[in-house]
Design a protein around this motif. Structure first.
Motif, PDB file in Angstrom:
ATOM      1  N   PRO A 154       0.824  -1.207   0.000  1.00 51.62           N
ATOM      2  CA  PRO A 154       0.000   0.000   0.000  1.00 51.62           C
ATOM      3  C   PRO A 154       0.858   1.258   0.000  1.00 51.62           C
ATOM      4  CG  PRO A 154       0.184  -0.800   2.236  1.00 51.62           C
ATOM      5  CD  PRO A 154       1.010  -1.735   1.371  1.00 51.62           C
ATOM      6  N   VAL A 155       0.290   2.336  -0.516  1.00 54.08           N
ATOM      7  CA  VAL A 155       0.817   3.679  -0.288  1.00 54.08           C
ATOM      8  C   VAL A 155      -0.365   4.514   0.186  1.00 54.08           C
ATOM      9  CG1 VAL A 155       1.832   5.751  -1.271  1.00 54.08           C
ATOM     10  CG2 VAL A 155       2.656   3.510  -2.000  1.00 54.08           C
ATOM     11  N   VAL A 156      -0.291   5.024   1.413  1.00 58.31           N
ATOM     12  CA  VAL A 156      -1.392   5.740   2.033  1.00 58.31           C
ATOM     13  C   VAL A 156      -1.115   7.238   2.002  1.00 58.31           C
ATOM     14  CG1 VAL A 156      -2.820   5.994   4.099  1.00 58.31           C
ATOM     15  CG2 VAL A 156      -1.806   3.766   3.550  1.00 58.31           C
ATOM     16  N   PHE A 157      -2.062   7.994   1.487  1.00 58.25           N
ATOM     17  CA  PHE A 157      -1.934   9.457   1.430  1.00 58.25           C
ATOM     18  C   PHE A 157      -2.793  10.074   2.530  1.00 58.25           C
ATOM     19  CE2 PHE A 157      -1.193   7.829  -2.808  1.00 58.25           C
ATOM     20  CZ  PHE A 157      -0.090   8.550  -3.256  1.00 58.25           C
ATOM     21  N   GLU A 158      -2.186  10.856   3.388  1.00 55.50           N
ATOM     22  CA  GLU A 158      -2.900  11.495   4.500  1.00 55.50           C
ATOM     23  C   GLU A 158      -2.646  12.997   4.454  1.00 55.50           C
ATOM     24  OE1 GLU A 158      -4.869  12.962   7.461  1.00 55.50           O
ATOM     25  OE2 GLU A 158      -5.146  10.854   6.838  1.00 55.50           O
ATOM     26  N   ARG A 159      -3.720  13.781   4.442  1.00 54.11           N
ATOM     27  CA  ARG A 159      -3.592  15.241   4.350  1.00 54.11           C
ATOM     28  C   ARG A 159      -3.003  15.861   5.603  1.00 54.11           C
ATOM     29  NH1 ARG A 159      -7.602  17.960   7.209  1.00 54.11           N
ATOM     30  NH2 ARG A 159      -9.321  16.639   7.927  1.00 54.11           N
ATOM     31  N   GLY A 160      -3.157  15.209   6.753  1.00 48.91           N
ATOM     32  CA  GLY A 160      -2.684  15.765   8.018  1.00 48.91           C
ATOM     33  C   GLY A 160      -1.265  15.364   8.348  1.00 48.91           C
ATOM     34  N   GLU A 161      -0.805  15.849   9.496  1.00 48.28           N
ATOM     35  CA  GLU A 161       0.555  15.562   9.938  1.00 48.28           C
ATOM     36  C   GLU A 161       0.675  14.186  10.579  1.00 48.28           C
ATOM     37  OE1 GLU A 161       1.637  18.712  12.537  1.00 48.28           O
ATOM     38  OE2 GLU A 161       1.755  20.217  10.943  1.00 48.28           O
ATOM     39  N   GLY A 162      -0.449  13.570  10.889  1.00 50.23           N
ATOM     40  CA  GLY A 162      -0.459  12.251  11.486  1.00 50.23           C
ATOM     41  C   GLY A 162      -1.736  11.538  11.111  1.00 50.23           C
ATOM     42  N   PRO A 163      -1.917  10.305  11.572  1.00 50.51           N
ATOM     43  CA  PRO A 163      -3.116   9.548  11.222  1.00 50.51           C
ATOM     44  C   PRO A 163      -4.362  10.133  11.873  1.00 50.51           C
ATOM     45  CG  PRO A 163      -1.887   8.394  12.906  1.00 50.51           C
ATOM     46  CD  PRO A 163      -1.033   9.555  12.477  1.00 50.51           C
ATOM     47  N   ASN A 186       6.381  -1.597   9.684  1.00 42.80           N
ATOM     48  CA  ASN A 186       5.884  -2.141   8.423  1.00 42.80           C
ATOM     49  C   ASN A 186       4.699  -1.366   7.872  1.00 42.80           C
ATOM     50  OD1 ASN A 186       5.990  -4.000   6.295  1.00 42.80           O
ATOM     51  ND2 ASN A 186       4.362  -5.236   7.229  1.00 42.80           N
ATOM     52  N   VAL A 187       4.095  -0.512   8.711  1.00 41.60           N
ATOM     53  CA  VAL A 187       2.996   0.342   8.268  1.00 41.60           C
ATOM     54  C   VAL A 187       3.502   1.749   7.980  1.00 41.60           C
ATOM     55  CG1 VAL A 187       0.751   1.334   8.887  1.00 41.60           C
ATOM     56  CG2 VAL A 187       1.300  -1.020   9.551  1.00 41.60           C
ATOM     57  N   ALA A 188       4.341   2.256   8.873  1.00 41.21           N
ATOM     58  CA  ALA A 188       4.807   3.649   8.782  1.00 41.21           C
ATOM     59  C   ALA A 188       5.483   3.948   7.455  1.00 41.21           C
ATOM     60  CB  ALA A 188       5.759   3.942   9.942  1.00 41.21           C
ATOM     61  N   ARG A 189       6.240   3.000   6.929  1.00 40.62           N
ATOM     62  CA  ARG A 189       6.980   3.273   5.695  1.00 40.62           C
ATOM     63  C   ARG A 189       6.078   3.382   4.470  1.00 40.62           C
ATOM     64  NH1 ARG A 189       8.525  -1.467   2.785  1.00 40.62           N
ATOM     65  NH2 ARG A 189       7.775  -3.406   3.750  1.00 40.62           N
ATOM     66  N   HIS A 190       4.800   3.060   4.647  1.00 37.53           N
ATOM     67  CA  HIS A 190       3.866   3.126   3.519  1.00 37.53           C
ATOM     68  C   HIS A 190       2.965   4.363   3.567  1.00 37.53           C
ATOM     69  CE1 HIS A 190       4.887  -0.898   2.140  1.00 37.53           C
ATOM     70  NE2 HIS A 190       4.754  -1.336   3.382  1.00 37.53           N
ATOM     71  N   ILE A 191       3.167   5.257   4.554  1.00 42.59           N
ATOM     72  CA  ILE A 191       2.280   6.412   4.716  1.00 42.59           C
ATOM     73  C   ILE A 191       3.000   7.691   4.315  1.00 42.59           C
ATOM     74  CG2 ILE A 191       0.804   7.702   6.294  1.00 42.59           C
ATOM     75  CD1 ILE A 191       0.691   5.259   8.089  1.00 42.59           C
ATOM     76  N   LYS A 192       2.320   8.520   3.529  1.00 44.53           N
ATOM     77  CA  LYS A 192       2.815   9.848   3.164  1.00 44.53           C
ATOM     78  C   LYS A 192       1.935  10.884   3.865  1.00 44.53           C
ATOM     79  CE  LYS A 192       4.396   8.490  -1.470  1.00 44.53           C
ATOM     80  NZ  LYS A 192       5.842   8.713  -1.227  1.00 44.53           N
ATOM     81  N   TYR A 193       2.512  11.647   4.807  1.00 40.73           N
ATOM     82  CA  TYR A 193       1.760  12.664   5.544  1.00 40.73           C
ATOM     83  C   TYR A 193       1.854  14.019   4.838  1.00 40.73           C
ATOM     84  CZ  TYR A 193       1.514   9.273   9.346  1.00 40.73           C
ATOM     85  OH  TYR A 193       1.259   8.154  10.089  1.00 40.73           O
ATOM     86  N   ASN A 194       0.929  14.894   5.210  1.00 39.24           N
ATOM     87  CA  ASN A 194       0.835  16.226   4.586  1.00 39.24           C
ATOM     88  C   ASN A 194       0.735  16.114   3.068  1.00 39.24           C
ATOM     89  OD1 ASN A 194       1.125  17.812   7.041  1.00 39.24           O
ATOM     90  ND2 ASN A 194       3.250  17.083   7.055  1.00 39.24           N
ATOM     91  N   ALA A 195       0.088  15.042   2.615  1.00 41.96           N
ATOM     92  CA  ALA A 195      -0.039  14.756   1.189  1.00 41.96           C
ATOM     93  C   ALA A 195      -1.506  14.892   0.789  1.00 41.96           C
ATOM     94  CB  ALA A 195       0.466  13.350   0.874  1.00 41.96           C
ATOM     95  N   SER A 196      -1.825  15.963   0.091  1.00 42.64           N
ATOM     96  CA  SER A 196      -3.194  16.211  -0.366  1.00 42.64           C
ATOM     97  C   SER A 196      -3.345  15.715  -1.797  1.00 42.64           C
ATOM     98  CB  SER A 196      -3.522  17.702  -0.298  1.00 42.64           C
ATOM     99  OG  SER A 196      -3.438  18.175   1.033  1.00 42.64           O
ATOM    100  N   VAL A 197      -4.259  14.785  -2.010  1.00 39.39           N
ATOM    101  CA  VAL A 197      -4.488  14.246  -3.350  1.00 39.39           C
ATOM    102  C   VAL A 197      -5.306  15.245  -4.163  1.00 39.39           C
ATOM    103  CG1 VAL A 197      -5.598  12.412  -4.673  1.00 39.39           C
ATOM    104  CG2 VAL A 197      -4.316  11.855  -2.599  1.00 39.39           C
ATOM    105  N   ASN A 198      -4.810  15.574  -5.342  1.00 40.46           N
ATOM    106  CA  ASN A 198      -5.459  16.558  -6.207  1.00 40.46           C
ATOM    107  C   ASN A 198      -6.331  15.914  -7.273  1.00 40.46           C
ATOM    108  OD1 ASN A 198      -3.859  18.514  -4.852  1.00 40.46           O
ATOM    109  ND2 ASN A 198      -2.168  18.104  -6.262  1.00 40.46           N
ATOM    110  N   SER A 199      -5.906  14.776  -7.809  1.00 42.37           N
ATOM    111  CA  SER A 199      -6.649  14.125  -8.878  1.00 42.37           C
ATOM    112  C   SER A 199      -6.147  12.708  -9.077  1.00 42.37           C
ATOM    113  CB  SER A 199      -6.522  14.912 -10.193  1.00 42.37           C
ATOM    114  OG  SER A 199      -5.161  15.001 -10.578  1.00 42.37           O
ATOM    115  N   ILE A 200      -6.986  11.896  -9.716  1.00 38.16           N
ATOM    116  CA  ILE A 200      -6.635  10.520 -10.056  1.00 38.16           C
ATOM    117  C   ILE A 200      -7.060  10.284 -11.497  1.00 38.16           C
ATOM    118  CG2 ILE A 200      -6.888   8.086  -9.436  1.00 38.16           C
ATOM    119  CD1 ILE A 200      -8.007   9.108  -6.711  1.00 38.16           C
TER     120      ILE A 200
END
Length: 471
Positions: A32-41, A101-115
């Protein structure tokens, strides 16, 4: 799913459902690659962290996520305790997100704009199903791209509250007077107390979020006698909302309804229903609200407005994908009939998974609260089952994907009669009053007891159902 096998699965949102999706993907050997808009979960949960949820911990934890945590020595909270939003983050999401094993798959402060699909717009069809997705996102002001084999949108609806207007639009003055208007469930007895203590507060909304706000204001009223509360319902369906009481298998939700009912009957707040706000005008340091209340014009002078009218999904990032959403509910088309609030007022949502969540866009899924569109009945446990089913399908296990097992508490909500309530009891979810000779509170309760069951939940809580379908 054998194309683009080396690419990750993109998950939008690191809330409960997004991190559950990541856990299931890892369990299945997928990346997985998880995109999270905030600084944490759980950034959205933190915004309503002061609110205690209706579901005890046993319904808040996802099994795959729980297994990862227990392997690290994590100790499960009391399964019968009711956590706040902040406690869910502190004791569940944050520890889960910190696992290496979870932390390395999360991108914080990452706002998705489009897919979109790589090199294809929405119209292009040739080779579409075998073309990877491209997720465009912004980190620190820089737009970046990720190529993915599949996408699970678990971004939720928190950032898109419904406006005041009964027509689905903001009313005149709603935007210009936004400094005095708050959406969702503000912390009126905590960090935002100064904005409401001793003020005239108008609460608009007819759901459990509105009840939560009203009860918090009533507590504040005990401390600050000058606090006055007007509760405005856009539709006159207070009976349906409050009727569950102790029959609700989520006891906290039932108790909430009973407390609100007592407050109304004691006169500690003013109840207006049905109401249609026409406009909001500034008046010195206050607001003048012009409204139609049960067919008569009424002017309300208030200091603050709290809008607890629910949320709606933001579909703009999906504009180049072929998504199939219901025109009314704005959920996946196959799921809509199961959750449409025009059709469902009580009982459990039928079990559902990958088939009901599928779109014309292969390997794209909307999951979690966003999958419910404008329907207000989502529970975390439903989202966990959704991602379990979807991930099984992505992992090439269609049998497991369709063996849906869902255990949810039933609401058991029946109607009660309150002064001024114009709802027809016979159209309620319990079928109206029971026969005179029956030891039951409604038709549905009587029918259930005649079949040897404990009833529909009116008077005596029934046990949660285990629902299973193999499709």
């Amino acid at each position: 799913m054998d194309h683009t096998p080396d690419l990750p699965v993109a998950v939008i949102g690191a809330g409960p459902v997004g991190l559950a999706a990541a856990a299931h993907l890892l369990q299945r050997g997928l990346q997985p690659v998880v995109f999270e808009r905030g600084e944490g979960p759980g950034s959205s949960l933190i915004e309503w962290g002061h609110v205690r949820v209706f579901s005890p911990w046993q319904y808040v934890l996802d099994k795959a996520a729980q297994a990862l945590l227990e392997d690290s020595g994590w100790i499960q909270p009391d399964p019968d305790a009711l956590p706040t939003g902040a406690e869910i983050v502190e004791h569940y999401l944050a520890p889960l997100a910190r696992l290496p094993n979870v932390a390395r798959h999360i991108k914080y402060n990452a706002s998705v704009n489009s897919i979109t699909r790589l090199g294809l717009d929405k119209v292009a069809s040739e080779g579409r199903d075998d073309t990877p997705f491209v997720v465009r996102y912004t980190v620190d002001g820089v737009e970046r791209k990720l190529t993915a084999r599949a996408v699970l949108d678990a971004s939720g609806t928190w950032l898109r509250p419904n406006p005041i207007g009964i027509d689905g639009l903001p009313v005149a003055g709603e935007k210009t007077e936004s400094d005095s208007i708050r959406y969702g469930i503000p912390d009126v007895s905590g960090r935002e107390k100064k904005d409401y203590a001793g003020r005239r507060v108008l609460v608009i909304g007819g759901g459990h979020s509105a009840i939560n706000v009203v009860l918090a204001l009533l507590d504040l009223q005990k401390e600050s006698r000058g606090t006055s509360i007007i509760w405005a319902l856009r539709r006159n369906k207070i009976a349906k909302l409050l009727g569950g009481g102790l029959n609700d298998q989520l006891p906290a939700r039932g108790a909430l309804g009973l407390a609100a009912k007592d407050a109304i009957e004691s006169g500690r707040l003013k109840l207006l229903a049905p109401i249609s706000v026409e406009s909001i005008e500034p008046e010195a340091d206050a607001l003048r609200v012009n409204a139609d209340v049960a067919g008569s014009l009424e002017v309300l002078d208030v200091d603050r407005i709290i809008v607890a009218t629910g949320f709606r999904p933001d579909l703009t990032i999906l504009s180049e994908l072929r998504i199939d959403v219901d025109a009314a509910v704005e959920s996946p088309r196959q799921l809509a009939p199961m959750i449409d609030p025009n059709l469902h007022s009580c009982g459990t949502v039928p079990p559902h998974g990958v088939d009901e969540l599928s779109h014309s866009e292969r390997d794209f899924y909307i999951v979690g609260s966003k999958s419910y569109g404008r329907a207000p009945t989502f529970l975390m446990a439903t989202g966990y089952e959704q991602v379990r089913s979807v991930v099984a399908e992505l992992a090439g296990d269609p049998v497991a994907a369709r063996q849906v097992q869902l255990v949810l508490p039933e609401t058991g909500v029946c109607n009660v009669t309150l002064p001024g309530d114009t709802d027809d009891a016979e159209t309620g979810c319990c079928g109206g009053p029971a026969p005179v000779a029956a030891d039951a509170c409604c038709v549905a309760d009587a029918a259930a007891k005649s079949e040897g069951k404990t009833g529909c939940g009116c008077g005596t809580p029934t046990q949660p159902k285990e629902l299973e379908t193999i499709g």
